[in-house]
Motif scaffolding. Structure first.
Motif, PDB file in Angstrom:
ATOM      1  N   PHE A 151       1.528  -5.938  98.732  1.00 57.68           N
ATOM      2  CA  PHE A 151       1.613  -6.605 100.031  1.00 57.68           C
ATOM      3  C   PHE A 151       0.845  -5.823 101.102  1.00 57.68           C
ATOM      4  N   THR A 152       0.958  -4.499 101.074  1.00 54.01           N
ATOM      5  CA  THR A 152       0.249  -3.685 102.065  1.00 54.01           C
ATOM      6  C   THR A 152      -1.254  -3.902 101.975  1.00 54.01           C
ATOM      7  N   ALA A 153      -1.767  -3.945 100.744  1.00 57.92           N
ATOM      8  CA  ALA A 153      -3.202  -4.158 100.565  1.00 57.92           C
ATOM      9  C   ALA A 153      -3.638  -5.518 101.095  1.00 57.92           C
ATOM     10  N   ARG A 154      -2.822  -6.544 100.876  1.00 57.87           N
ATOM     11  CA  ARG A 154      -3.199  -7.883 101.337  1.00 57.87           C
ATOM     12  C   ARG A 154      -3.022  -8.036 102.849  1.00 57.87           C
ATOM     13  N   LEU A 155      -2.051  -7.380 103.423  1.00 59.04           N
ATOM     14  CA  LEU A 155      -1.911  -7.385 104.883  1.00 59.04           C
ATOM     15  C   LEU A 155      -3.124  -6.728 105.529  1.00 59.04           C
ATOM     16  N   ASP A 156      -3.542  -5.598 104.959  1.00 57.76           N
ATOM     17  CA  ASP A 156      -4.724  -4.917 105.486  1.00 57.76           C
ATOM     18  C   ASP A 156      -5.984  -5.757 105.319  1.00 57.76           C
ATOM     19  N   TRP A 184      10.890  -1.015  89.869  1.00 55.98           N
ATOM     20  CA  TRP A 184       9.437  -0.957  89.690  1.00 55.98           C
ATOM     21  C   TRP A 184       8.745  -2.087  90.441  1.00 55.98           C
ATOM     22  N   LEU A 185       9.298  -3.291  90.351  1.00 56.58           N
ATOM     23  CA  LEU A 185       8.690  -4.436  91.022  1.00 56.58           C
ATOM     24  C   LEU A 185       8.665  -4.246  92.538  1.00 56.58           C
ATOM     25  N   MET A 186       9.721  -3.672  93.097  1.00 53.56           N
ATOM     26  CA  MET A 186       9.764  -3.488  94.544  1.00 53.56           C
ATOM     27  C   MET A 186       8.716  -2.477  94.997  1.00 53.56           C
ATOM     28  N   ARG A 225       5.446  -3.529  97.420  1.00 50.85           N
ATOM     29  CA  ARG A 225       5.028  -2.876  98.658  1.00 50.85           C
ATOM     30  C   ARG A 225       3.552  -2.504  98.606  1.00 50.85           C
ATOM     31  N   ARG A 226       3.120  -1.989  97.463  1.00 48.11           N
ATOM     32  CA  ARG A 226       1.701  -1.632  97.309  1.00 48.11           C
ATOM     33  C   ARG A 226       0.817  -2.862  97.449  1.00 48.11           C
TER      34      ARG A 226
END
Length: 362
Positions: free
Chosen positions: A266-271, A257-259, A263-264
């Motif tokens: 980290f993707t938002a913060r990268l964007d 669940w944590l992984m 991903r969700r």
């Protein structure tokens, strides 16, 4: 009584240099060390991968100029060195720090330090204090006595760093997660309780985050609520496993669940940060590394450790911004840190917290 004292002293004084047989020092396996000054390394795509923070912080390498070259004295066994002026009672029960690959020991103050000595082609003696203990690299022509003398010169620094590393390891052990119903782990800097819930649909493969209704802080019976008190929110992770599930099953379900959530997030913060830094990232991979939090390559590929989800969002943002900044500056020059500061002005404090506060042991 005088003879007893003399016998005790003889036990701790080293034998004459002429005793014993000559034996070369065998280099041990490369010792683990704490965080080093991050340097760019070539990746397969021609970019650079780098280490921004270690999971197990440690003191940096401290080089010392060695003494003049002389041959190693013959010795059958390297004894602990007796430091002049140290009272006899402290020598009878000294503290001890021992590296797993220790092949040499020395008495520093009132502590016996077993260290891993490696001979290397270099001009100076260097030593590193890490999670495993003290590791020393020295030129092949420097005598063992010169190595010990260099360590005694820096004894206060070495013992302080060894004590800090031991205390940190004890804190980590004390925070080890016990995988069972009701286990608590940090999630985005706040406690998260694991609830085994057989009614959950994703049996053993995932979970559902549940936030309880805000509640006021606990009070004594009859006491009035303090003015301006902020309500607290309890969060729990419901895992579709029975209460008879093994610790390994619970751990694996929580990690899965944590992984996915990492991903969700980290993707938002990268964007969020990429446009602010004027860069484009190409791919994201999750890492389970024990020694680094993230890395970046010139082709735009980013790696982030899913365990970052244990830390509060501001710290995660620092790591994300750090890696994206490397898509503009592939080193740790002042220009790089100026780039990071444009989007995370307090990066120094966040970086320090990431180094000093270890993630919980699994």
């Amino acid at each position: 009584m005088q003879r007893l004292v003399q016998l005790a002293l003889d036990l701790f004084d080293p034998p004459p240099a002429s005793a014993g047989a000559t034996a070369p020092v065998s280099p041990p396996a490369t010792p683990k060390s704490g965080p080093k000054v991050p340097l760019p390394r070539q990746g397969r795509s021609g970019g650079a991968t780098e280490n921004i923070a270690e999971a197990v912080p440690a003191a940096p390498v401290a080089p010392l100029v060695p003494t003049a070259p002389v041959a190693d004295p013959p010795a059958a066994r390297t004894p602990a060195m007796h430091t002049p002026g140290v009272p006899l009672p402290s020598l009878l029960s000294p503290a001890e720090f021992r590296h797993p690959q220790a092949n040499r020991e020395v008495l520093l103050g009132d502590a016996v330090v077993g260290y891993a000595l490696t001979r290397a082609r270099r001009r100076t003696i260097g030593f590193t204090v890490g999670a495993d203990g003290l590791a020393v690299r020295a030129p092949s022509w420097v005598t063992l006595s010169a190595v010990d003398a260099a360590l005694r010169e820096k004894a206060d620094w070495i013992l302080r760093k060894l004590s800090e590393a031991r205390e940190r390891q004890q804190r980590m052990e004390g925070g080890r997660i016990v995988w069972a119903h009701g286990a608590v782990l940090p999630y985005l800097g706040e406690p998260l309780t694991v609830v085994l819930d057989p009614s959950h649909g994703f049996t053993g493969k995932g979970g559902a985050l549940v936030s309880a209704a805000p509640a006021s802080p606990p009070q004594e019976p009859g006491a009035a609520a303090p003015e301006g008190a902020a309500p607290t929110e309890a969060r729990s992770l419901h895992i579709g496993l029975p209460h008879s599930a093994s610790p390994a099953q619970i751990r694996d379900a929580v990690q899965a669940w944590l992984m996915r959530d990492a991903r969700r997030h980290f993707t938002a913060r990268l964007d969020h940060f990429a446009p602010l830094l004027g860069v484009r990232w190409a791919s994201l991979r999750l890492s389970s590394a024990q020694t680094r939090w993230g890395s970046a390559k010139a082709d735009g590929s980013i790696r982030l450790n899913w365990r970052l989800l244990h830390y509060r969002p501001a710290i995660i943002d620092y790591v994300v911004a750090h890696e994206l900044a490397h898509l503009r500056v592939m080193d740790h020059s002042p220009r790089f840190w100026d780039t990071v500061a444009t989007v995370v002005p307090d990066y120094a404090q966040l970086r320090s917290h990431l180094r000093e506060e270890p993630a919980p042991l699994w």
